[in-house]
Scaffold this motif. Structure first.
Motif, PDB file in Angstrom:
ATOM      1  N   TRP A  56      -4.993   5.951  -3.656  1.00  0.00           N
ATOM      2  CA  TRP A  56      -4.117   5.125  -3.200  1.00  0.00           C
ATOM      3  C   TRP A  56      -4.192   4.773  -1.712  1.00  0.00           C
ATOM      4  O   TRP A  56      -4.802   5.715  -0.914  1.00  0.00           O
ATOM      5  N   GLU A 102      -1.655   4.154   1.824  1.00  0.00           N
ATOM      6  CA  GLU A 102      -0.422   4.148   2.608  1.00  0.00           C
ATOM      7  C   GLU A 102      -0.559   3.579   4.116  1.00  0.00           C
ATOM      8  O   GLU A 102      -1.337   4.214   4.855  1.00  0.00           O
ATOM      9  N   TRP A 110       0.710  -1.210   0.096  1.00  0.00           N
ATOM     10  CA  TRP A 110      -0.094   0.104   0.136  1.00  0.00           C
ATOM     11  C   TRP A 110       1.004   1.124   0.035  1.00  0.00           C
ATOM     12  O   TRP A 110       1.518   1.561   1.038  1.00  0.00           O
ATOM     13  N   ASN A 111       1.042   1.814  -1.225  1.00  0.00           N
ATOM     14  CA  ASN A 111       1.775   2.832  -1.178  1.00  0.00           C
ATOM     15  C   ASN A 111       1.323   3.588  -2.611  1.00  0.00           C
ATOM     16  O   ASN A 111       0.679   3.143  -3.378  1.00  0.00           O
TER      17      ASN A 111
END
Length: 129
Positions: A52, A54, A33-34
C-alpha cells in the motif's frame, strides 16, 4: 526532467518516436493512497505480500509518499519513501519542445482513449525533429 528528455532525444534517430506516460494531476490519484487501498500479491518466491501507499505531502506538482510492503499477517517488511511529479500538460509540453521534440499524439490511457479530467495517465507520443 529536461536532462532525461535531452538524453532520449540524442538516442533517437531523426523522426524517431518516444512513447511514455506520466500521471495526470487532475485525477488526483494520491488522494486514494492509504492502507485501505492495499493490494495482495504473490512474489516470485511464492510469498504472499500486502502492498500500500500513503501520501505524506503535496507541494505544487510533487507528491511525497511511502510505499509499504508487508507480510500477509501485516508484519511490515519494508517502507520506501518516494516523490513523484504530476506535471500538467503545458509543463510537459514545454520540456518536450525544449528537448527538441514535436508532440505527435496524446492519450488518456494506453488504449488510445482521450485525456479527460479523470484519466489517471497522460500518454504522450513525441517525435524527434
Amino acid at each position: 526532467m529536461g536532462a532525461s528528455l535531452a538524453a532520449v532525444h540524442r538516442a533517437l534517430r531523426s523522426g524517431g518516436r518516444f512513447a511514455f506516460e506520466t500521471r495526470h494531476p487532475q485525477a488526483r490519484a494520491w488522494e486514494g493512497w492509504n492502507p485501505s487501498g492495499a493490494s495482495d500479491v504473490v512474489d516470485t518466491a511464492g510469498r504472499a505480500l500486502r502492498l500500500w501507499h500513503e501520501t505524506e505531502s503535496v507541494v505544487g506538482e510533487v507528491v511525497t509518499f511511502t510505499g509499504t510492503t508487508a507480510a500477509a499477517d501485516g508484519t511490515v517488511l519494508r517502507v520506501d519513501r518516494t516523490r513523484l511529479r504530476f506535471p500538467v500538460e503545458a509543463v510537459l509540453d514545454a520540456f518536450l519542445v525544449d528537448a527538441g521534440f514535436v508532440i505527435e499524439a496524446r492519450y488518456g490511457d494506453w488504449g488510445g482513449g482521450p485525456v479527460t479530467g479523470t484519466s489517471r495517465e497522460i500518454v504522450t507520443i513525441a517525435r524527434r525533429r
